[in-house]
Design a protein around this motif. Structure first.
Motif, PDB file in Angstrom:
ATOM      1  N   LEU A 120      -0.144  -7.125  -4.691  1.00  0.00           N
ATOM      2  CA  LEU A 120      -1.010  -6.027  -5.109  1.00  0.00           C
ATOM      3  C   LEU A 120      -0.278  -4.734  -4.780  1.00  0.00           C
ATOM      4  O   LEU A 120       0.176  -4.541  -3.651  1.00  0.00           O
ATOM      5  N   ALA A 121      -0.157  -3.828  -5.748  1.00  0.00           N
ATOM      6  CA  ALA A 121       0.538  -2.557  -5.544  1.00  0.00           C
ATOM      7  C   ALA A 121      -0.460  -1.424  -5.714  1.00  0.00           C
ATOM      8  O   ALA A 121      -0.836  -1.071  -6.830  1.00  0.00           O
ATOM      9  N   ALA A 122      -0.907  -0.845  -4.602  1.00  0.00           N
ATOM     10  CA  ALA A 122      -1.920   0.208  -4.630  1.00  0.00           C
ATOM     11  C   ALA A 122      -1.256   1.569  -4.458  1.00  0.00           C
ATOM     12  O   ALA A 122      -0.496   1.789  -3.505  1.00  0.00           O
ATOM     13  N   GLU A 123      -1.550   2.499  -5.385  1.00  0.00           N
ATOM     14  CA  GLU A 123      -0.902   3.814  -5.392  1.00  0.00           C
ATOM     15  C   GLU A 123      -1.854   4.867  -5.954  1.00  0.00           C
ATOM     16  O   GLU A 123      -2.563   4.614  -6.941  1.00  0.00           O
ATOM     17  N   ALA A 124      -1.855   6.073  -5.339  1.00  0.00           N
ATOM     18  CA  ALA A 124      -2.751   7.145  -5.766  1.00  0.00           C
ATOM     19  C   ALA A 124      -2.206   7.948  -6.937  1.00  0.00           C
ATOM     20  O   ALA A 124      -2.969   8.427  -7.773  1.00  0.00           O
ATOM     21  N   SER A 125      -0.887   8.143  -7.010  1.00  0.00           N
ATOM     22  CA  SER A 125      -0.302   8.930  -8.098  1.00  0.00           C
ATOM     23  C   SER A 125      -0.460   8.178  -9.419  1.00  0.00           C
ATOM     24  O   SER A 125       0.041   7.061  -9.569  1.00  0.00           O
ATOM     25  N   ARG A 126      -1.142   8.812 -10.368  1.00  0.00           N
ATOM     26  CA  ARG A 126      -1.401   8.130 -11.636  1.00  0.00           C
ATOM     27  C   ARG A 126      -0.103   7.839 -12.381  1.00  0.00           C
ATOM     28  O   ARG A 126       0.078   6.742 -12.936  1.00  0.00           O
TER      29      ARG A 126
ATOM     30  N   LYS B 176       6.757 -10.109 -13.749  1.00  0.00           N
ATOM     31  CA  LYS B 176       6.643 -10.351 -12.310  1.00  0.00           C
ATOM     32  C   LYS B 176       5.173 -10.278 -11.890  1.00  0.00           C
ATOM     33  O   LYS B 176       4.402  -9.485 -12.435  1.00  0.00           O
ATOM     34  N   PRO B 177       4.784 -11.102 -10.905  1.00  0.00           N
ATOM     35  CA  PRO B 177       3.385 -11.132 -10.468  1.00  0.00           C
ATOM     36  C   PRO B 177       3.030  -9.933  -9.567  1.00  0.00           C
ATOM     37  O   PRO B 177       2.740 -10.081  -8.379  1.00  0.00           O
ATOM     38  N   VAL B 178       3.097  -8.745 -10.147  1.00  0.00           N
ATOM     39  CA  VAL B 178       2.701  -7.514  -9.468  1.00  0.00           C
ATOM     40  C   VAL B 178       1.434  -7.016 -10.153  1.00  0.00           C
ATOM     41  O   VAL B 178       1.371  -6.934 -11.386  1.00  0.00           O
ATOM     42  N   PHE B 179       0.439  -6.678  -9.349  1.00  0.00           N
ATOM     43  CA  PHE B 179      -0.858  -6.274  -9.874  1.00  0.00           C
ATOM     44  C   PHE B 179      -1.174  -4.861  -9.389  1.00  0.00           C
ATOM     45  O   PHE B 179      -1.768  -4.684  -8.315  1.00  0.00           O
ATOM     46  N   PRO B 180      -0.761  -3.852 -10.165  1.00  0.00           N
ATOM     47  CA  PRO B 180      -0.941  -2.461  -9.733  1.00  0.00           C
ATOM     48  C   PRO B 180      -2.415  -2.049  -9.730  1.00  0.00           C
ATOM     49  O   PRO B 180      -3.206  -2.460 -10.596  1.00  0.00           O
ATOM     50  N   GLN B 181      -2.757  -1.234  -8.750  1.00  0.00           N
ATOM     51  CA  GLN B 181      -4.116  -0.714  -8.627  1.00  0.00           C
ATOM     52  C   GLN B 181      -4.034   0.785  -8.368  1.00  0.00           C
ATOM     53  O   GLN B 181      -3.343   1.223  -7.442  1.00  0.00           O
ATOM     54  N   HIS B 182      -4.719   1.569  -9.205  1.00  0.00           N
ATOM     55  CA  HIS B 182      -4.746   3.024  -9.029  1.00  0.00           C
ATOM     56  C   HIS B 182      -5.800   3.340  -7.981  1.00  0.00           C
ATOM     57  O   HIS B 182      -7.002   3.256  -8.232  1.00  0.00           O
ATOM     58  N   ARG B 183      -5.343   3.718  -6.782  1.00  0.00           N
ATOM     59  CA  ARG B 183      -6.287   3.863  -5.665  1.00  0.00           C
ATOM     60  C   ARG B 183      -5.767   4.872  -4.656  1.00  0.00           C
ATOM     61  O   ARG B 183      -4.617   4.790  -4.210  1.00  0.00           O
TER      62      ARG B 183
ATOM     63  N   LEU C  23       0.828  -1.195   0.000  1.00  0.00           N
ATOM     64  CA  LEU C  23       0.000   0.000   0.000  1.00  0.00           C
ATOM     65  C   LEU C  23       0.867   1.251   0.000  1.00  0.00           C
ATOM     66  O   LEU C  23       1.889   1.292   0.682  1.00  0.00           O
ATOM     67  N   PHE C  24       0.440   2.265  -0.753  1.00  0.00           N
ATOM     68  CA  PHE C  24       1.247   3.461  -1.016  1.00  0.00           C
ATOM     69  C   PHE C  24       2.530   3.014  -1.727  1.00  0.00           C
ATOM     70  O   PHE C  24       3.646   3.335  -1.326  1.00  0.00           O
ATOM     71  N   SER C  25       2.347   2.266  -2.801  1.00  0.00           N
ATOM     72  CA  SER C  25       3.446   1.508  -3.406  1.00  0.00           C
ATOM     73  C   SER C  25       4.366   2.328  -4.289  1.00  0.00           C
ATOM     74  O   SER C  25       5.434   1.845  -4.665  1.00  0.00           O
ATOM     75  N   GLY C  26       3.969   3.565  -4.669  1.00  0.00           N
ATOM     76  CA  GLY C  26       4.833   4.388  -5.500  1.00  0.00           C
ATOM     77  C   GLY C  26       5.167   3.719  -6.815  1.00  0.00           C
ATOM     78  O   GLY C  26       4.319   3.114  -7.476  1.00  0.00           O
ATOM     79  N   LEU C  27       6.441   3.799  -7.191  1.00  0.00           N
ATOM     80  CA  LEU C  27       6.898   3.204  -8.447  1.00  0.00           C
ATOM     81  C   LEU C  27       7.048   1.686  -8.362  1.00  0.00           C
ATOM     82  O   LEU C  27       7.276   1.033  -9.372  1.00  0.00           O
ATOM     83  N   GLY C  28       6.942   1.134  -7.146  1.00  0.00           N
ATOM     84  CA  GLY C  28       7.078  -0.310  -6.982  1.00  0.00           C
ATOM     85  C   GLY C  28       8.359  -0.727  -6.297  1.00  0.00           C
ATOM     86  O   GLY C  28       8.821  -1.861  -6.463  1.00  0.00           O
ATOM     87  N   THR C  29       8.927   0.163  -5.490  1.00  0.00           N
ATOM     88  CA  THR C  29      10.188  -0.137  -4.799  1.00  0.00           C
ATOM     89  C   THR C  29      10.111  -1.451  -4.044  1.00  0.00           C
ATOM     90  O   THR C  29      11.018  -2.291  -4.137  1.00  0.00           O
ATOM     91  N   PHE C  30       9.036  -1.661  -3.297  1.00  0.00           N
ATOM     92  CA  PHE C  30       8.891  -2.890  -2.519  1.00  0.00           C
ATOM     93  C   PHE C  30       8.194  -3.976  -3.330  1.00  0.00           C
ATOM     94  O   PHE C  30       8.599  -5.140  -3.280  1.00  0.00           O
TER      95      PHE C  30
END
Length: 399
Positions: free
Chosen positions: A281-287, A302-309, A263-270
């Motif tokens: 699941l990578a949830a981030e508000a910045s489009r 990679k099994p990363v599933f970004p969510q704009h939230r 949560l608050f994943s940004g560019l995906g650092t973690f």
């Protein structure tokens, strides 16, 4: 004051503190405040390496050696926790990033007479310190200060600009806010500056958002082994060293757990570091950050599933979170009160909380502890060397 008193610790804003609570500017543990009010330096007091120290607001603790600095970083975290009646089962030794390792910075620029000044503001002041050296920045960043002064001489009259620098895969990304190019000479000067200094990107923002002036190849930042598009002004951990410490803690604590909510994943650092075999699941508000992470995840497989939230307005619910094996969050300085309330109400057994503000972290930690979590471990991190700014990684679990 009738007798000498030893300085026991450094307070949150950088003053030394005696046993009776007196705050003494420029003091570190082991110094002695004499009966006449003078300060006698102890073994933990060092000569500040930078000539701008005491004026420049970028550093507050260059007079503290590494032992005193590590003590301060640890106590900023433990005292914040104790203030909320929380005691960690384990507090790791403080991790300090080395000098000249900071890979991002924001300078201010202004004109004083015929001169262009570039630097940081004095502590608690709008006065600008014109930098001639810096012991915290990567040399690649500081080497641009003199060329920037020369460039900005072309902007006559009142000058008030902010300069954002970040060291990315292709070199330095430079963004200048508060100016615009007028005429051919200024445009050519910008291009010459970017080419001569081998910039990865140069962008200008005159109030309507950043506009790229120079970008020979797409700007990226490698995170978790994956090149990620780097939007202008995107968040980046202050040092590569500090990023390794924080990501390393997360990987250790979340090993073998899937799926994970970042949560608050940004560019995906973690997220990009944790993914595979874990699903994240990578949830981030910045489009812009969300789209950059999404594109990188698709390219890498990679099994990363970004969510704009927007997790402040629309946090993941307790029901949503209960489907995950663990949650990691790295919120802004204000913390994540509403999201933490949902985590507390969920059945999730493990939370890794990364924070850049021990005070807001401690308030959120109290909510988790009251919900049955235990604070198993906390790792203080001093990415902003010689600064009062402290970060941390923490692990909460419950059965």
């Amino acid at each position: 004051m009738n007798q000498a008193q030893e300085i026991l610790r450094i307070a949150a804003r950088g003053d030394g503190v005696t046993a009776d609570g007196q705050h003494v500017a420029g003091a570190v543990p082991g110094d002695v405040l004499a009966a006449d009010g003078t300060l006698q330096f102890g073994p933990r007091h060092q000569s500040p390496p930078c000539k701008h120290f005491a004026n420049c607001g970028g550093c507050q603790l260059q007079h503290a050696d590494d032992v005193a600095l590590a003590q301060f970083v640890s106590e900023r975290v433990t005292y914040a926790a104790e203030g909320q009646s929380i005691v960690a089962a384990k507090v790791a030794p403080a991790h300090l990033s080395p000098p000249r390792s900071r890979r991002r910075a924001t300078f201010h620029a202004m004109r004083r007479g015929a001169q262009v000044l570039i630097g940081y503001r004095e502590g608690r002041s709008h006065k600008l310190v014109d930098l001639s050296e810096c012991h915290v920045l990567r040399p690649e960043l500081f080497s641009l200060v003199a060329p920037l002064r020369e460039l900005l001489q072309l902007w006559e009259g009142r000058l008030a600009a902010d300069i954002e620098l970040a060291l990315i895969d292709q070199g330095v990304a430079c963004g200048i806010k508060g100016i615009r190019a007028v005429g051919l000479s200024q445009t050519e000067a910008l291009l010459d500056f970017a080419r001569d200094n081998d910039l990865a990107r140069l962008s200008l923002d005159d109030g309507l958002g950043p506009e790229t002036v120079w970008e020979p190849e797409p700007a990226t930042m490698t995170l978790g082994g994956v090149p990620v598009a780097f939007p202008a002004g995107a968040f980046l951990q202050a040092t590569e060293d500090g990023e390794r410490a924080l990501v390393g803690a997360a990987k250790e604590w979340l090993a073998g757990i899937t799926p994970v909510a970042d949560l608050f994943s940004g560019l995906g650092t973690f997220a990009l570091s944790l993914a595979g075999p874990s699903k994240v699941l990578a949830a981030e508000a910045s489009r812009d950050a969300h789209l950059a992470c999404q594109s990188a995840a698709r390219r890498s497989g990679k099994p990363v599933f970004p969510q704009h939230r927007d997790l402040f307005r629309n946090p993941l619910t307790a029901e949503d979170l209960s489907k995950f094996g663990a949650v990691l969050l790295d919120p802004p300085r204000a913390g994540a009160r509403d999201q933490i309330l949902q985590i507390a109400q969920s059945s999730i057994p493990r939370v890794v909380y990364i924070s850049c503000n021990p005070a807001s972290w401690a308030k959120d930690a109290k909510t988790l502890v009251e919900a049955g979590f235990l604070l198993d471990e906390v790792r203080p991190v001093g990415q902003f060397r010689w600064s009062t700014h402290v970060e941390l990684a923490s692990l909460f679990t419950r059965t």
